[in-house]
Design an enzyme around this catalytic site. Sequence first.
Site, PDB file in Angstrom:
ATOM      1  N   SER A  45       0.753  -1.229   0.050  1.00  0.00           N
ATOM      2  CA  SER A  45      -0.094  -0.091  -0.011  1.00  0.00           C
ATOM      3  C   SER A  45       0.741   1.165   0.185  1.00  0.00           C
ATOM      4  O   SER A  45       0.132   2.253  -0.119  1.00  0.00           O
ATOM      5  CB  SER A  45      -1.085   0.198   1.221  1.00  0.00           C
ATOM      6  OG  SER A  45      -2.166  -0.780   0.962  1.00  0.00           O
ATOM      7  N   LYS A  48       0.079   3.798  -2.863  1.00  0.00           N
ATOM      8  CA  LYS A  48      -1.006   4.820  -2.599  1.00  0.00           C
ATOM      9  C   LYS A  48      -0.322   6.223  -2.336  1.00  0.00           C
ATOM     10  O   LYS A  48      -1.095   6.980  -2.715  1.00  0.00           O
ATOM     11  CB  LYS A  48      -2.011   4.380  -1.479  1.00  0.00           C
ATOM     12  CG  LYS A  48      -2.899   3.046  -1.813  1.00  0.00           C
ATOM     13  CD  LYS A  48      -3.719   3.062  -0.539  1.00  0.00           C
ATOM     14  CE  LYS A  48      -4.598   1.581  -0.732  1.00  0.00           C
ATOM     15  NZ  LYS A  48      -4.171   0.316  -0.511  1.00  0.00           N
ATOM     16  N   SER A 105      -6.461   3.196   4.034  1.00  0.00           N
ATOM     17  CA  SER A 105      -5.731   2.557   2.838  1.00  0.00           C
ATOM     18  C   SER A 105      -6.590   1.748   2.204  1.00  0.00           C
ATOM     19  O   SER A 105      -6.374   0.742   1.661  1.00  0.00           O
ATOM     20  CB  SER A 105      -4.621   1.688   3.349  1.00  0.00           C
ATOM     21  OG  SER A 105      -3.691   1.393   2.175  1.00  0.00           O
ATOM     22  N   LYS A 207       2.889   6.768   4.927  1.00  0.00           N
ATOM     23  CA  LYS A 207       2.068   5.807   4.784  1.00  0.00           C
ATOM     24  C   LYS A 207       2.502   4.188   5.228  1.00  0.00           C
ATOM     25  O   LYS A 207       3.815   4.228   5.122  1.00  0.00           O
ATOM     26  CB  LYS A 207       2.020   5.815   3.342  1.00  0.00           C
ATOM     27  CG  LYS A 207       0.949   4.841   2.504  1.00  0.00           C
ATOM     28  CD  LYS A 207      -0.546   5.521   2.878  1.00  0.00           C
ATOM     29  CE  LYS A 207      -1.523   4.396   2.579  1.00  0.00           C
ATOM     30  NZ  LYS A 207      -1.571   3.159   3.392  1.00  0.00           N
TER      31      LYS A 207
END
Length: 419
Positions: A45, A48, A105, A207
């Site tokens: 993720s 992202k 997420s 993140k």
Amino acid sequence: MAATLAGIAAAPAAANPKYAGIVIDAKTGKVLYEDSADAPRYPASLTKMMTLYMVFEAMSSGRINKNTPVTFSRKAASEPPTKLGVKAGGSITLDQAIKALVTRSANDVSTAVAEFIGGSEENFARMMTAKARQLGMNSTTFRNAHGLPNSEQKTTARDMARLGIALREHFPQYYDYFSTRSFTFAGRRINTHNNLLGSVKGVDGIKTGYIRASGFNLVTSVSTGGRSIVAVVMGGRTARSRDAHMADLIKRTLPNASTGSEKLLVAKGTTVTPVIASAASRKAGVVLPGRAPLPQEKPEVPVTAYAEQAPTPVKAALAEAIVSGGDLDELKTASTPVKGWVIQVASAPTEEDARKVLSHTAEQASSLLADATPFTEVFVLKGKTYYRARFGGFESKTAAWDACTSLKRKNVDCYAVQN
């Protein structure tokens, strides 16, 4: 100091082949710590981060804003968790989408955003990869917008650190989104997965990420005491051990970061003009253009699908060719496809329309394309016939890409490919 930093890496690196890490001084670019920083890894993720870079870039262009609605297709709604749970046909605001990506997420939101900006997730992934190249992330390839398993979706710790720095430098007006600890959606409180926010002094994002193949990943930005760093840990065995290792890296490397003035570390590169896809084009499955697809990929771009969204002055030429038939002087084109490296500027539903686009492009860049050979080439997409509008005669890949870069400065969308 070197011995101390070596000790930091020894345990995770020796015991875990998925491990990679790096810490960069966000003011000077100096590497304060690294281990396996250039080894290929799955971003999970962390993907992202680039999805959000593309969103922020589209917002900066003025084409969309935080109140713009994002509609969920059946494909987006069916993505596996973690997800926001919006049903097909439903919509959320872009502001809600950004917060859902940063905190939860959400995979369904990633796909919805990708289809909205890129017309399809596949095309959006090409746009993401092209943007990665512009940012100097030369070891990164994206195949989707969420980071769910794909054997071809690879990156490195160094590239992820570079992306983290780029987000800080290029979008200070939106960067605060990464410090979001929670937000409310449909009466539910959704908390961030980033456990270092609020628990480690100076942490302001960025993140987390996890799939089985990658292990537990984390990119962290820290600004405190006049010092700034961006740190990456990839391949943690658990979220807790990853977080603990990151906290230790921050503690040990932050005192060695500069307190001086900042300098730009990552150039912005060419802005990707977003193609904000309509519901109709998504339903039809039309593949829409990014600014610089990878040379080995050949996205087919029916010009009628994006004429309304194309940048000026190309938009005017497309509208003239498609709507009124136009009165542009047609350019004499090659009767057979030109081999070697070529530039594609559009595709059209008729050969006449393709030729008119070639004429307009040649007029807009007469000196640049003086020695190029314009030609059309037929292809079939989803059972429909279209005509590519291309210029050939370039001696090498570099010559074609350089010419395409110059065309983009004139607001002409294009990509280079070997015919």
